[in-house]
Motif scaffolding. Structure first.
Motif, short mmCIF file in Angstrom:
data_model
loop_
_atom_site.label_atom_id
_atom_site.label_comp_id
_atom_site.label_asym_id
_atom_site.label_seq_id
_atom_site.Cartn_x
_atom_site.Cartn_y
_atom_site.Cartn_z
N VAL A 181 10.64 35.68 -11.26
CA VAL A 181 10.70 34.23 -11.31
C VAL A 181 9.60 33.66 -12.19
CG1 VAL A 181 10.54 32.14 -9.92
CG2 VAL A 181 11.80 34.08 -9.04
N ASP A 198 18.43 27.09 -14.10
CA ASP A 198 18.00 28.31 -13.42
C ASP A 198 17.45 28.00 -12.03
OD1 ASP A 198 18.76 29.93 -15.45
OD2 ASP A 198 16.75 30.46 -16.14
N LYS A 199 16.71 26.91 -11.91
CA LYS A 199 16.17 26.52 -10.60
C LYS A 199 17.28 26.18 -9.62
CE LYS A 199 12.92 26.17 -8.96
NZ LYS A 199 12.32 27.06 -7.93
N ARG A 234 20.38 27.25 -9.72
CA ARG A 234 21.16 28.45 -9.42
C ARG A 234 20.42 29.41 -8.50
NH1 ARG A 234 23.81 30.14 -15.29
NH2 ARG A 234 25.55 28.64 -15.24
N ASN A 235 19.11 29.35 -8.49
CA ASN A 235 18.31 30.24 -7.66
C ASN A 235 18.30 29.70 -6.23
OD1 ASN A 235 16.51 32.15 -6.69
ND2 ASN A 235 14.72 31.00 -7.36
#
Length: 301
Positions: A5, A58-59, A61-62
């Protein structure tokens, strides 16, 4: 997991910072030796915007460790950054297509509408973040304090930024002025909101960075517009405004650290903010009383 991450968020921060550095180098080359066309200054913001959009995506989806409230906030930020990037990409294409008119050409209405909508989504994201639960008299006290803080911040931003921009010898277009005003509105709203969030799933510093991505470039652009006129468009587009994606990616990185417990949020209520806002409002009033122009200096070079 943590290293993966960290590597991902750091990559986006470095990439957006590299875009800003590249814009700075190009701007210096253009202003000193006339490298390239002025229209090239408009490409750095959308490039940084694409990177910032990817970082927020990305945040979102995480899903691991991301609270539903935080996910809702970052989804709204994703929508905000994505729509703004479309608007600035539209502007860049328009300017490159009409490169000979870049100095005097105004931002297309549709492109300005996309950016304005992006500011609206950002404000909505901040508004929906819950504050510390209160009731009775305390609830009304907090509401009054936040209103005073917002109006005080807005008054100062109007005096030092937007009013001089409106009265400058070379005033910018209505579209640009509107977007600067929306940036100030987001900054004032965030100051009033974030100061009363004690703790929660959305990191306070991350929210400040998201708000600063609109307010800081807006303030710098306003100063440049007043001091240097139309020529300020070049450093504004190539140096100042690309800082917004850098701040957004930093906000994503800070939220990631908070989600992993690496940056505990020990927030405090902004009990002094209303008083500071009142003092700040007195500054322009005193300046006007001693003969300063209400709209600031105009056309200075």
């Amino acid at each position: 997991m943590t290293r993966t991450v960290d590597r991902g968020t750091g990559r986006y921060v470095r990439a957006t910072a590299a875009v800003t550095a590249l814009g700075t180098v190009w701007c210096l080359a253009y202003l000193t030796v006339g490298a390239g066309s002025e229209a090239l200054s408009y490409v750095f913001v959308p490039i940084g915007g694409v990177l910032a959009t990817a970082a927020v995506l990305d945040k979102v989806r995480n899903r691991a460790g991301l609270d539903p409230v935080a996910r809702r906030f970052w989804r709204a930020v994703l929508l905000s950054v994505g729509v703004m990037t479309i608007g600035y990409a539209w502007l860049a294409v328009d300017m490159l297509t009409h490169a000979a008119e870049a100095r005097t050409r105004s931002m297309p209405i549709a492109a300005a509408g996309c950016v304005a909508a992006g500011f609206g989504f950002a404000l909505w994201a901040l508004v929906r973040v819950p504050v510390a639960p209160t009731g009775g008299v305390e609830r009304w006290r907090v509401l009054l304090d936040r209103t005073i803080a917002f109006l005080g911040s807005a008054a100062v931003l109007w005096y030092v930024g937007l009013a001089p921009m409106l009265s400058a010898r070379e005033p910018w277009s209505r579209q640009a002025t509107l977007l600067v005003g929306l940036g100030f509105l987001a900054a004032a709203g965030a100051a009033a909101k974030v100061s009363y969030i004690v703790c929660g799933p959305v990191d306070r510093l991350a929210m400040r960075l998201i708000a600063a991505s609109g307010g800081v470039p807006a303030g710098a652009v306003a100063v440049l517009a007043v001091q240097f006129g139309y020529v300020a468009t070049i450093p504004a587009q190539s140096i100042v405004m690309p800082l917004a994606p850098v701040l957004i990616t930093l906000g994503v990185a800070v939220q990631g650290r908070a989600d992993r417990g690496l940056r505990p949020d020990r927030g405090r209520k902004g009990v002094l903010l209303p008083y500071l806002a009142i003092v700040a409002v007195d500054v322009p009033l005193i300046a006007v009383a001693f003969g300063a122009r209400c709209a600031g200096r105009s056309g200075s070079r």
